[in-house]
Design a protein around this motif. Sequence first.
Motif, mmCIF file in Angstrom:
data_model
loop_
_atom_site.group_PDB
_atom_site.id
_atom_site.type_symbol
_atom_site.label_atom_id
_atom_site.label_comp_id
_atom_site.label_asym_id
_atom_site.label_seq_id
_atom_site.Cartn_x
_atom_site.Cartn_y
_atom_site.Cartn_z
ATOM 1 N N TYR A 48 -4.928 2.666 9.070
ATOM 2 C CA TYR A 48 -3.675 3.053 8.589
ATOM 3 C C TYR A 48 -2.932 3.819 9.885
ATOM 4 C CZ TYR A 48 -5.091 2.359 3.845
ATOM 5 O OH TYR A 48 -5.499 1.987 2.580
ATOM 6 N N PRO A 49 -1.415 3.648 9.639
ATOM 7 C CA PRO A 49 -0.948 4.375 10.807
ATOM 8 C C PRO A 49 -0.901 5.807 10.666
ATOM 9 C CG PRO A 49 0.700 3.362 9.152
ATOM 10 C CD PRO A 49 -0.737 3.258 8.900
ATOM 11 N N ASP A 50 -0.486 6.444 11.772
ATOM 12 C CA ASP A 50 -0.162 8.035 11.696
ATOM 13 C C ASP A 50 0.668 8.306 10.661
ATOM 14 O OD1 ASP A 50 0.347 10.715 12.089
ATOM 15 O OD2 ASP A 50 1.321 10.281 14.142
ATOM 16 N N PRO A 51 0.477 8.990 9.508
ATOM 17 C CA PRO A 51 1.270 9.290 8.406
ATOM 18 C C PRO A 51 2.470 10.375 8.835
ATOM 19 C CG PRO A 51 -0.454 10.528 8.059
ATOM 20 C CD PRO A 51 -0.962 9.620 9.230
ATOM 21 N N HIS A 52 2.492 10.901 9.957
ATOM 22 C CA HIS A 52 3.104 12.052 10.412
ATOM 23 C C HIS A 52 4.217 11.349 11.492
ATOM 24 C CE1 HIS A 52 1.067 14.786 7.909
ATOM 25 N NE2 HIS A 52 0.089 14.591 8.471
ATOM 26 N N GLN A 53 3.737 10.390 12.071
ATOM 27 C CA GLN A 53 4.469 9.601 13.377
ATOM 28 C C GLN A 53 4.852 10.494 14.440
ATOM 29 O OE1 GLN A 53 6.921 9.887 10.228
ATOM 30 N NE2 GLN A 53 5.512 8.463 9.134
ATOM 31 N N SER A 54 3.543 11.375 14.893
ATOM 32 C CA SER A 54 3.616 12.398 15.607
ATOM 33 C C SER A 54 4.274 12.066 17.225
ATOM 34 C CB SER A 54 2.359 13.162 15.902
ATOM 35 O OG SER A 54 2.000 13.745 14.810
ATOM 36 N N LYS A 55 3.719 10.753 17.595
ATOM 37 C CA LYS A 55 4.160 10.467 18.953
ATOM 38 C C LYS A 55 5.693 9.960 18.879
ATOM 39 C CE LYS A 55 -0.322 8.792 20.632
ATOM 40 N NZ LYS A 55 -1.147 7.619 21.119
ATOM 41 N N LEU A 56 6.094 9.236 17.948
ATOM 42 C CA LEU A 56 7.413 8.735 17.856
ATOM 43 C C LEU A 56 8.343 10.051 17.607
ATOM 44 C CD1 LEU A 56 9.439 6.718 17.718
ATOM 45 C CD2 LEU A 56 8.972 6.169 15.063
ATOM 46 N N LYS A 57 7.808 10.880 16.753
ATOM 47 C CA LYS A 57 8.857 12.141 16.695
ATOM 48 C C LYS A 57 8.953 13.220 17.962
ATOM 49 C CE LYS A 57 7.941 12.676 11.563
ATOM 50 N NZ LYS A 57 7.434 13.547 10.650
ATOM 51 N N ALA A 58 7.774 12.900 18.452
ATOM 52 C CA ALA A 58 7.993 13.753 20.068
ATOM 53 C C ALA A 58 9.109 13.108 20.934
ATOM 54 C CB ALA A 58 6.557 13.550 20.517
ATOM 55 N N ALA A 68 10.516 18.535 16.397
ATOM 56 C CA ALA A 68 9.981 17.476 15.412
ATOM 57 C C ALA A 68 9.894 18.183 14.171
ATOM 58 C CB ALA A 68 8.686 17.028 16.107
ATOM 59 N N LYS A 69 9.697 19.305 13.911
ATOM 60 C CA LYS A 69 9.759 20.062 12.666
ATOM 61 C C LYS A 69 10.877 19.716 11.641
ATOM 62 C CE LYS A 69 6.391 23.599 14.032
ATOM 63 N NZ LYS A 69 6.097 25.078 14.135
ATOM 64 N N ASN A 70 11.909 19.182 12.383
ATOM 65 C CA ASN A 70 13.111 19.028 11.831
ATOM 66 C C ASN A 70 13.416 17.425 11.578
ATOM 67 O OD1 ASN A 70 14.116 21.842 13.625
ATOM 68 N ND2 ASN A 70 14.268 22.089 11.373
ATOM 69 N N ILE A 71 12.490 16.795 11.631
ATOM 70 C CA ILE A 71 12.566 15.160 11.820
ATOM 71 C C ILE A 71 11.682 14.648 10.448
ATOM 72 C CG2 ILE A 71 12.311 13.098 13.021
ATOM 73 C CD1 ILE A 71 12.830 14.773 15.605
ATOM 74 N N LEU A 72 12.441 13.800 9.723
ATOM 75 C CA LEU A 72 11.617 12.715 8.872
ATOM 76 C C LEU A 72 12.004 11.406 8.966
ATOM 77 C CD1 LEU A 72 10.417 13.171 5.341
ATOM 78 C CD2 LEU A 72 12.461 11.437 5.560
ATOM 79 N N LEU A 73 11.158 10.494 9.158
ATOM 80 C CA LEU A 73 11.221 9.098 9.368
ATOM 81 C C LEU A 73 11.040 8.343 8.174
ATOM 82 C CD1 LEU A 73 9.445 8.759 12.684
ATOM 83 C CD2 LEU A 73 12.019 9.252 12.336
ATOM 84 N N GLY A 74 12.132 7.493 7.868
ATOM 85 C CA GLY A 74 11.942 6.480 6.748
ATOM 86 C C GLY A 74 12.077 5.087 6.999
ATOM 87 N N GLN A 242 6.271 1.894 14.479
ATOM 88 C CA GLN A 242 6.144 3.020 15.317
ATOM 89 C C GLN A 242 5.745 2.587 16.806
ATOM 90 O OE1 GLN A 242 3.597 6.229 13.963
ATOM 91 N NE2 GLN A 242 3.344 5.595 11.974
ATOM 92 N N LYS A 243 4.864 1.539 16.937
ATOM 93 C CA LYS A 243 4.648 1.073 18.265
ATOM 94 C C LYS A 243 5.811 0.417 19.037
ATOM 95 C CE LYS A 243 -0.003 0.105 18.198
ATOM 96 N NZ LYS A 243 -1.400 -1.132 18.044
ATOM 97 N N LYS A 244 6.501 -0.414 18.075
ATOM 98 C CA LYS A 244 7.871 -1.009 18.826
ATOM 99 C C LYS A 244 8.899 0.102 19.053
ATOM 100 C CE LYS A 244 9.850 -4.690 20.196
ATOM 101 N NZ LYS A 244 9.307 -5.662 21.436
ATOM 102 N N ALA A 245 9.077 0.794 18.161
ATOM 103 C CA ALA A 245 10.033 2.117 18.487
ATOM 104 C C ALA A 245 9.764 2.751 19.711
ATOM 105 C CB ALA A 245 10.272 3.098 17.333
#
Length: 344
Positions: A48-58, A68-74, A242-245
């Motif tokens: 399963y992928p990271d549910p919080h997308q931590s690397k991408l949000k960083a 990153a606390k102010n970001i949500l991805l959809g 996530q990886k492509k982004a």
Amino acid sequence: MNIQDLIRPTIKALKPYSSARDEFQGVTDNMVFLDANENPFENGVNRYPDPHQSKLKAILSEIKGVSAKNILLGNGSDEVLDLIYRAFCEPNEDNVVILPPTYGMYEVLANLNAIAIKKLNLDEAFEPKVEAILNSADAHSKLLFICSPNNPSGNSFTTGAIEKMVSNFKGIVVIDEAYIDFSTEKSWLTRLNEFPNLIISQTLSKAYAMAGIRLGICYASEEIITVLNTIKPPYNINELTQKKAIELLSIKDLASNQIVDILKEREAMVAELKSVRYISKIYPSDANFVLVKVDDANKRYNQLIEKGIVIRNRTTQPGCENTLRLTIGTSKENKILIDTLKSI
């Protein structure tokens, strides 16, 4: 403004689903994962992928200057918008305010969620009628959608107009900045902390050339992000996305160089469009497209289709009679379009 007063009671009472990756974090290469009923045979996507997308949000946090606390991805901006509806709008009770002509999914999502719609058309210059908009709102007006730069007109609304709406609307104001990277106006991200009721929606589909991976971005207060995280699907952003982004966002100056090229092409296209005999008006654009008024939009649209060129006919939208929306393509594509427009 107390954001808690705007949240649906059922959402405030909701206990979010806790996924396996929520319950355990701190991954190392030596960990053995037998908690999520995954297939153990490695192929790059068996986990399963990271549910919080931590690397991408960083990475996004660094690019945009937002925590990153102010970001949500959809899964595209449409999922972000749908989550906002479900968090704040009570079906068959609340309403939202939209400003046609504008992005059509605001209305579609309202209908899907059984939310009434108040439509306040933009004026002839495609500017918001601020006083009328604010006066139209009532105690059940939970959301106000502002698309700036606006789709399909292409213009950015004035800072003063947006500030007045954000400051005085008693619900959540969503500023859709899908095209902000092409604009001369500053993003409202620079003022996010000033307004507790402000949500900003952006995307990687336009300036960042990632429409195919469907990644939308929501910026808001930590309080609002917490609410949206409560109701989002646990693994809504897949591993490949996530990886492509991360890969493309990590290429220095890739997007900025492409934006420069698109803006140069937009300028060149506008200059050429002035000599097309049946185009009576070229609307100012702060986006990667140009809206033009023609003699007969249906006729010209069909003529272009016959020549193998697909543009967008916007003639049915309020204030957009006989208009066509032309996306800025490559230099070669734009030349084909201009040559064809002049020949038909």
